[in-house]
Design a protein around this motif. Sequence first.
Motif, PDB file in Angstrom:
ATOM      1  N   TRP A  64       0.823  -1.218   0.000  1.00  0.00           N
ATOM      2  CA  TRP A  64       0.000   0.000   0.000  1.00  0.00           C
ATOM      3  C   TRP A  64       0.855   1.266   0.000  1.00  0.00           C
ATOM      4  CZ3 TRP A  64      -4.622  -0.674  -1.625  1.00  0.00           C
ATOM      5  CH2 TRP A  64      -5.302  -1.867  -1.351  1.00  0.00           C
ATOM      6  N   ILE A  82      -1.765   3.874  -1.346  1.00  0.00           N
ATOM      7  CA  ILE A  82      -2.813   4.181  -0.374  1.00  0.00           C
ATOM      8  C   ILE A  82      -3.348   5.603  -0.577  1.00  0.00           C
ATOM      9  CG2 ILE A  82      -1.218   4.991   1.429  1.00  0.00           C
ATOM     10  CD1 ILE A  82      -3.106   3.694   3.472  1.00  0.00           C
ATOM     11  N   ALA A 337      -7.182  -0.987   2.283  1.00  0.00           N
ATOM     12  CA  ALA A 337      -6.024  -0.103   2.398  1.00  0.00           C
ATOM     13  C   ALA A 337      -5.887   0.525   3.779  1.00  0.00           C
ATOM     14  CB  ALA A 337      -6.106   1.001   1.338  1.00  0.00           C
TER      15      ALA A 337
END
Length: 463
Positions: A64, A82, A337
């Motif tokens: 992420w 992310i 996420a």
Amino acid sequence: MTHDTGHDLRSSYARPATPADRLLDPFLSFMRMEAASGILLLACTVLALCAANSPLAPAWHAFWQHPFAMGPEGYELRKPLILWVNDGLMAIFFFLVGLEIKREMLAGELATPAQALPPVLAAAGGMAAPALVYLAFNLGHPSGITQGWAVPMATDIAFALGVLSLAGDRVPLSVKVFLTALAIADDIGAVLAIALFYTADISLVALGIGFAALAVAALGNRLGVVRTLFYVLAGIVTWVAFLKSGVHATVAGVLLAFCIPARARATPGDLVSAGRRLLDTVENGATDAHLLADGHRHAAVEAMETAARHAATPLRRLEHALAPWVAWGIMPVFALANAGVSINADLLGGIGNPVTLGVAAGLFFGKQLGVLAAVWLPVKLGLARLPRDMTWRHVYGVALLAGIGFTMALFVAQLAYADARTLDYAKVGILSASLVAGICGWLVLRTAPSQPAQPERTDARTP
């Protein structure tokens, strides 16, 4: 998410089921369930928590945080994955929220003061009380902690309506409408909080470009432009400009939504007259000719499709097109996420941390207190009344469900806390309070007396 009759209408003239249809029907039936998107969201949350607390945790977090670039060389935007989720995909989520707010204000539950007053008051109380509860736990602490006062203000409408649907016939339609309108008003408050209090240093040049793009979109609306591509291009420019300006990019999504036309190019009467004429063309064609081989009849069918598209408002068309992508794509990816909290001895030892306590108490106790007080006081003073068939038990159940913060609370937490450990403390408070609020709200509503069958509301509300 309330029931959408669009599928029922389409199925009334659908072709006979094929083997593929019979294979897919169970999955499609699940996706049409009111609670289904909430179930998927919960599953993604559990998956993120499991991944973050397994041997895969380093790879999970690295994935992420991996940088990803988009755009032409020299001008590309490079961000961790992310942030593409939180700044990019969530801008689409907030665009959908903006479309729903505009629709509700024009022709829905917020269209008149009498309709809007009870849920708006409930939303206001449900935002003020949690913020005050949070500050009561965190006043005197560093500003980086007190900055999180807005985290427990937010309600996750997808989860709240999903849990509400599990109560079945114990919940009258008026309660679903009330919770939907409350969530819409709550969304307005959350967007304002993000715009006013979670904005970095502002670049006036970039902000000016963003508002210029919005002005172009608004002018296109005024001139009757209904092409989706026009608003997509204006939206991309607006989003990039807001991203560069320091104002959070999700605000661009809401503002752009208010520029989308709510008027159709054709009236229902135009559709009826065109439809009759075109249906006559199809009906009077050679009955033994395949449609593909009959160009005249095929053109009539295509013209019917165009007429139907012109009779639908761009606002509703975009809303219905985006809703499945948001419910089944964007929100689950957001949960994956952002919900991965590494639960270790240090975090468990800080369960009494003021951030965790403030967020959890704000969501669970603050929402109850704020919503109940904001509804009870005007009713007792004779300034408002409860919607038909709605009892105080239902109001209390709604107040509990409003404490399900989850997606929106996690999103605000990402903006509020710069320190990763503080963010984890907030996430623990969000997840625990949302779970308890959801269970308690379901128990209160599930044990209410059964309601007589009522017609479903025809417009679907999505998170």
